[in-house]
Design a protein around this motif. Structure first.
Motif, mmCIF file in Angstrom:
data_model
loop_
_atom_site.group_PDB
_atom_site.id
_atom_site.type_symbol
_atom_site.label_atom_id
_atom_site.label_comp_id
_atom_site.label_asym_id
_atom_site.label_seq_id
_atom_site.Cartn_x
_atom_site.Cartn_y
_atom_site.Cartn_z
ATOM 1 N N UNK B 62 -6.502 18.023 57.361
ATOM 2 C CA UNK B 62 -7.844 18.380 56.881
ATOM 3 C C UNK B 62 -8.179 17.576 55.631
ATOM 4 N N UNK B 63 -7.164 17.398 54.761
ATOM 5 C CA UNK B 63 -7.409 16.639 53.522
ATOM 6 C C UNK B 63 -7.786 15.196 53.867
ATOM 7 N N UNK B 64 -7.058 14.612 54.835
ATOM 8 C CA UNK B 64 -7.376 13.218 55.221
ATOM 9 C C UNK B 64 -8.818 13.131 55.728
ATOM 10 N N UNK B 65 -9.217 14.092 56.554
ATOM 11 C CA UNK B 65 -10.589 14.073 57.095
ATOM 12 C C UNK B 65 -11.604 14.181 55.953
ATOM 13 N N UNK B 66 -11.366 15.144 55.061
ATOM 14 C CA UNK B 66 -12.326 15.350 53.964
ATOM 15 C C UNK B 66 -12.379 14.138 53.034
ATOM 16 N N UNK B 67 -11.196 13.496 52.825
ATOM 17 C CA UNK B 67 -11.185 12.284 51.993
ATOM 18 C C UNK B 67 -12.012 11.187 52.644
ATOM 19 N N UNK B 68 -11.865 11.089 53.975
ATOM 20 C CA UNK B 68 -12.640 10.058 54.694
ATOM 21 C C UNK B 68 -14.127 10.305 54.530
ATOM 22 N N UNK B 395 -4.246 10.495 69.807
ATOM 23 C CA UNK B 395 -5.087 11.706 69.800
ATOM 24 C C UNK B 395 -5.343 12.208 68.386
ATOM 25 N N UNK B 396 -4.389 11.910 67.485
ATOM 26 C CA UNK B 396 -4.598 12.338 66.102
ATOM 27 C C UNK B 396 -5.698 11.498 65.441
ATOM 28 N N UNK B 397 -5.705 10.208 65.777
ATOM 29 C CA UNK B 397 -6.771 9.323 65.255
ATOM 30 C C UNK B 397 -8.125 9.802 65.791
ATOM 31 N N UNK B 401 -11.513 11.249 63.557
ATOM 32 C CA UNK B 401 -12.916 10.788 63.613
ATOM 33 C C UNK B 401 -13.827 11.925 64.053
ATOM 34 N N UNK B 402 -13.402 12.632 65.114
ATOM 35 C CA UNK B 402 -14.233 13.760 65.580
ATOM 36 C C UNK B 402 -14.377 14.799 64.470
ATOM 37 N N UNK B 468 -13.007 4.739 70.642
ATOM 38 C CA UNK B 468 -12.762 3.342 70.287
ATOM 39 C C UNK B 468 -11.717 3.261 69.168
ATOM 40 N N UNK B 469 -11.789 4.194 68.203
ATOM 41 C CA UNK B 469 -10.799 4.218 67.112
ATOM 42 C C UNK B 469 -9.409 4.548 67.661
ATOM 43 N N UNK B 470 -9.389 5.436 68.627
ATOM 44 C CA UNK B 470 -8.129 5.856 69.228
ATOM 45 C C UNK B 470 -7.454 4.666 69.910
ATOM 46 N N UNK B 471 -8.301 3.773 70.460
ATOM 47 C CA UNK B 471 -7.762 2.665 71.241
ATOM 48 C C UNK B 471 -7.487 1.405 70.405
#
Lengths: 566, 482
Positions: B62-68, B395-397, B401-402, B468-471
């Motif tokens: 969650x922290x990584x997502x919020x930082x992004x 799937x984590x990537x 993004x999602x 696309x990010x996943x790939x």
């Protein structure tokens, strides 16, 4: 241990700062940008060339046209500011004058004229900047192609917004057409005293004959008129007749065939259909007017037993009735049920785009009996309509004033038909306001979208900007270059949106018009994508493109060469 | 001056007001994630290793997502604002549509039927119909019959103006009355029934009715109407009927009360005692020696509450019997059907709002999010590659993004509808005159529409860029950088 504690104490605040500083710093800058938005939004509406020339008047320290500026005395600075303002205003006039001239030559008036002036001025401004500015257009367009996915996504958003705006405006234009085209300048609508709507009006049978012989000899200031105004007379059926139409109006409830649903049908009973048609300037598309009896006996039936009411349908209501029985439109000879009677279509009126297009016309005596009306609801009279439209309108207004104020036996409400239908356009205004509100909010979404795109485009090409500056491009050329890029995206999407929205032209839709004081009429209108709608769509596109592109472009312009190359 | 103020509010204050909660929520979420991370670290010792790893991973993720999200706050803010304004429009449109749908859909409980002229509007029935129709409803078979004391109500619409001159009629001096027996206010008026109101509002309505019964000249107005005509409770006023309707009839009325604030749908409405209308028409006859043209047709609508559809059909049969209710003939229908007929004129507008406007706005919202996320993914391809090198699964990537899009979408939608629910309703609802409805309020359901709508738009807009990010191929990205 003490050292470790000390280190801990020192590092804790710095970690906190690491978390919050970027957010705080960004928020500060972002809010400052937002706060400056109003100062940017309004000038952003100016043609760009004028804006660039005027900018030194507002921010003399910001070099835009030149690479550097020299600080002088206060008087010199003031002179420089005034000069910039003057040059900017001169360029504004130089752009607006030919745009205005073009609009005049095209014969445009009203809102159409101003929209046309604005669109022409913006386009002219772009052409001038592109031609004079030596802007690296190919570089910009190549970038659009390279980033085609993002360009496409942004352009599609514009397409959807502008297409929706076009359809919504086409609907309102259709409604305005109905109210504008339903009234004749020489017609006066008489309603019962204090009535604002036909459905609540009552005129006794005995009263209307007195009205048609009335003549107006004084103007609104009680000065004698050069020529008295009276009801126009014509020869119809070999005898002279007053050009008046006495009408009984009712809103009937009809059960939609094959469904439980009910709908309202507007029925107008007229005494003499041919005369009423002349008064309302209405022609038959197909068929004939109803007979004197107003009814016809179906084959194989005895007269008087199951007589069918003869009706002439407006084109819109014929389509509406047809759609519920699986036909594109009802035709002459078709029948329908209304008010416990069978009605037979004897004619279809050429009444598209007027309120009469939504009405069923029949013999007044039959309508009065069916709907228990023992009088007329309204009377329309045509005054002598020689002369220009303006002269006829003026005379009609004088006559309406006379009937309203000097004719008291009985007291009546009289107004010109154009005035009446203008009042009925109150609903149009409400719809227009709602559309502007929705369109403006949707446009904000589009603006934010294009801003995102342009900020990203600039962020990716910071080094390019540095190189361009080294190659000799001026700051304003960078600004224009990026602004043109956002305008190109907006225009691609906007033009497609206008084209897509144009597909709605001519589509039929149901709506309601009213004066906002009760009553009102259901109208079947045609959506109309005219030049004003297209021009408004284009103007909307250009404004969205400019608003979305200006702030990122200003950011690109303000980049320092060394910073951008670092 | 007003325009300047509005411009100032929209341009200066608006963005601050809209963005502050967004930033606040982002900060709060990150704080929670960090605190959660600390707590989970201390908890892991007591948990099985695999489960413990998962517990630690969630807040870190969650922290990584919020930082992004806060890495490019400008982009996030622009996307948030775009979704916010679009959800605002959709909320407004859906509020109108939801109300109209509710008004036109049949209700199983509290079934009210409407008796009107069979063939035309405005329906104008003689006063004798009140008694006759009430008797018919009361004489239905047991289990179907209506209680004449509380299950019937009549409405007569009386248009009046404070100015006797019809040409000076305006919204500021016009009062359109529902003329009715005051008892109907307590039992039959939608949303004013005693069991639907709060105890204080119910008491207020009982007092209004008592005042109208004591003083037949007493009227009840909405607070909004009071403001519009610039009067207060206790004021006496003279109102003049529209000459096109109740010609030469005037009323000397006294304002005895207002509708409760919670009954927002009655904004602009006014109630006049039917008895006063009847007495005024009688007085006209005594004065002029002739009946008033309206004296035998002033009942516009007759409402009756019956237990179910069968009872309504039974009543319809008795009304249709030959020789009864013939001048004019009457029909009975559900209240919702009658509303539906009135809305028929607006069917294309309603269809346009439902099937054109809303989908188009959702499409624009999806496009704006897709645009922002695509740009973000494009810029961060090296970062995705690094994440993969560090052991992140595709799937984590994808979820990273999602998640970014989802947080922005849900926050934008949720904050928008919350603001709309409290802000718009406090400002008196949405003014959009359609048929006889003039105002629409944001329903409480909107509080879940917003986040769901934002989430749907976010997922739809970000699924392709996220894929696309996943790939992202690590070797390709690093080769490019090299």
């Amino acid at each position: 241990m003490a050292n470790a504690e000390l280190t801990q104490q020192v590092t804790e605040p710095s970690r906190l700062a690491t978390w919050f500083w970027p957010a705080f710093d960004f928020s500060r800058r972002f809010f400052l940008t937002l706060a400056s938005l109003p100062f940017i939004v309004l000038p952003a509406m100016l043609p760009l060339s004028s804006l660039l020339l005027m900018l030194p008047a507002a921010i003399p320290d910001e070099t835009i046209i030149t690479e550097s500026h020299q600080r002088g005395s206060a008087i010199r600075n003031l002179g420089a500011r005034l000069f910039a303002l003057g040059v900017g205003l001169a360029s504004l006039v130089a752009i607006l004058l030919p745009s205005h001239e073009l609009a005049v030559r095209l014969g445009l008036t009203g809102i159409q004229k101003w929209v046309a002036i604005a669109v022409t001025a913006y386009l002219l401004d772009l052409v001038i900047l592109a031609a004079v500015g030596n802007v690296p257009l190919r570089y910009n367009f190549r970038n659009l192609m390279v980033r085609w996915r993002i360009t496409l996504l942004t352009a599609i958003a514009f397409t959807v917004v502008v297409a929706l705006l076009t359809v919504m405006l086409a609907f309102v234009v259709g409604m305005y057409r109905v109210t504008e085209e339903s009234g004749q300048p020489g017609n006066i609508l008489i309603l019962g005293d204090g009535s604002t709507d036909e459905v609540f009006s009552f005129l006794a049978y005995s009263d209307v004959d007195k009205i048609e012989v009335e003549r107006c000899v004084l103007d609104e200031d009680d000065r004698p008129l050069a020529e008295p105004i009276g009801v126009k007379t014509i020869t119809l059926g070999g005898r002279p007749r007053y050009m008046t139409s006495k009408e009984t109006y009712a809103i009937s409830i009809q059960t939609v065939p094959g469904r439980e649903k009910k709908r309202f049908v507007q029925v107008r009973g007229v005494v003499e259909p041919e005369l009423a048609a002349l008064v309302h300037d209405l022609k038959l598309k197909t068929g004939v007017w109803f007979s004197d009896a107003g009814v016809r006996t179906p084959p194989g039936e005895k007269p008087g037993e199951r007589d069918q009411v003869e009706a002439v349908l407006g084109a819109g209501v014929a389509r509406e009735f047809g759609s519920t029985v699986g036909k594109p439109t009802l035709e002459v000879g078709d029948t329908f049920e209304l008010s416990d009677r069978t009605w037979v279509v004897v004619g279809i009126a050429d009444s598209d785009g007027t309120t009469f297009g939504s009405e069923v016309w029949a013999k007044q005596s039959i309508v009065a009996k069916l709907f228990s009306k023992n009088g007329y609801n309204s009377m329309v009279l045509r005054i002598d309509d020689r002369g220009t439209r303006a002269e006829v309108s003026r005379r009609a207004a004088e006559m309406a004033f006379h009937l309203r104020t000097r004719f008291t036996n009985p007291k009546i409400s009289a107004q010109t038909e154009t005035e009446y239908f203008n009042k009925q356009s109150e609903t149009n205004k409400q719809f227009l306001f709602a559309i502007i509100f929705v369109a403006a909010i949707m446009a904000l979404g589009g603006v934010f979208g294009v801003m995102n795109t342009m900020f990203a485009a600039i962020a990716q090409r910071i080094k390019d900007i540095g190189v361009m500056r080294i190659l000799g491009f001026k700051r304003w050329q960078i600004l224009v270059s990026f602004l043109l890029e956002s305008l190109a995206i907006a225009l691609i999407g906007g033009v497609l949106g206008c084209l897509l929205g144009s597909l709605s032209d001519g589509a039929s839709a149901t709506s309601s018009i009213s004066s906002g004081q009760g009553g009102g009429k259901t109208v079947i209108l045609r959506l109309s994508v005219d030049s004003t709608v297209i021009l408004t769509g284009l103007l909307f596109t250009l404004v969205m493109g400019r608003l979305g592109g200006l702030i990122p472009a200003l950011g690109a312009m303000r980049l320092k060469i060394l910073e951008s190359l670092r | 001056m007003k325009i300047v103020l509005v411009l100032f509010l929209v341009l200066f204050v608006g963005p601050f007001v809209l963005l502050l909660p967004f930033f606040g929520m982002l900060g709060a979420m990150e704080l929670c994630a960090r605190v959660g991370g600390r707590l989970s670290e201390s908890l892991t010792a007591t948990l099985p290793p695999k489960f413990g790893a998962a517990v630690i991973a969630i807040p870190k993720f969650a922290i990584i997502i919020l930082k992004s999200i806060r890495r490019n706050l400008l982009r996030s803010s622009l996307s948030y604002l775009a979704v916010f304004v679009m959800v605002l429009v959709i909320t407004g449109i859906w509020s109108i549509l939801t109300f109209l749908d509710a008004a036109t859909s049949a209700k199983a409980a509290n079934f009210k039927a409407l008796v009107t002229d069979k063939f035309q509007i405005p329906s104008q029935m003689p006063p004798s119909y009140i008694g006759e129709l009430t008797r018919e409803a009361a004489n239905l078979p047991a289990g179907m019959r209506a209680d004449p004391a509380k299950d019937v109500m009549t409405w007569s619409f009386v248009g009046t103006s404070l100015d006797p001159d019809p040409s000076k009629r305006s919204q500021e001096n016009m009062i359109i009355f529902f003329s009715m027996d005051p008892r109907g206010l307590l039992n039959m008026m939608d949303d004013l029934e005693q069991d639907r109101l709060s105890p204080a509002d119910a008491k207020q309505m009982r007092e209004n009715v008592a005042a109208m019964q004591t003083n037949i000249k007493g009227i009840v107005l909405s607070e909004e109407k009071l403001r519009t005509i610039n009067r207060k409770v206790g004021d006496r006023l003279k109102v003049y009927c529209f000459p096109g309707q109740y010609k030469d009839i005037e009323f000397d009325v006294e304002i005895v009360g207002t509708f409760p604030r919670s009954a927002g749908r009655y904004d602009g409405s006014a109630i006049l005692n039917l008895e006063y209308l009847q007495k005024s028409l009688d007085a006209y006859e005594r004065k002029t020696g002739k009946q008033h043209p309206m004296s035998n047709r002033y009942i516009n609508l007759f409402w009756v509450r019956v237990p179910n559809e069968d009872a309504m059909r039974a009543l319809a049969e008795s009304l249709d019997k030959p020789g009864r209710f013939s001048t004019p003939p009457v029909k009975i229908e559900r209240g919702s059907s009658a509303v539906s007929s009135f809305l028929d004129a607006y069917k294309d507008i309603i269809a346009g709002m439902r099937y054109l406007l809303v989908p188009a706005i959702v499409a624009v919202m999806i496009l704006v999010i897709a645009n922002a996320i695509s740009i973000s993914v494009r810029e961060r391809r090296p970062e995705m590659a690094v994440l993969k090198v560090l052991g992140f699964q595709p799937w984590q990537v994808l979820i990273l993004i999602l998640g970014e899009a989802l947080i922005v979408g849900v926050l934008a939608g949720g904050l928008c509808t919350t603001l709309a629910y409290y802000g718009v309703n406090a400002r008196g609802g949405i003014q959009f005159p359609i048929a006889f409805f003039g105002k629409f309020f944001i329903p409480v359901e909107s509080l879940w529409w917003g986040p769901v709508l934002g989430a749907i738009a976010a997922i739809a807009g970000s699924v392709v860029p996220a894929w696309s990010a996943r790939s992202v191929r690590v070797s390709e990205v690093f080769a490019k950088i090299a």
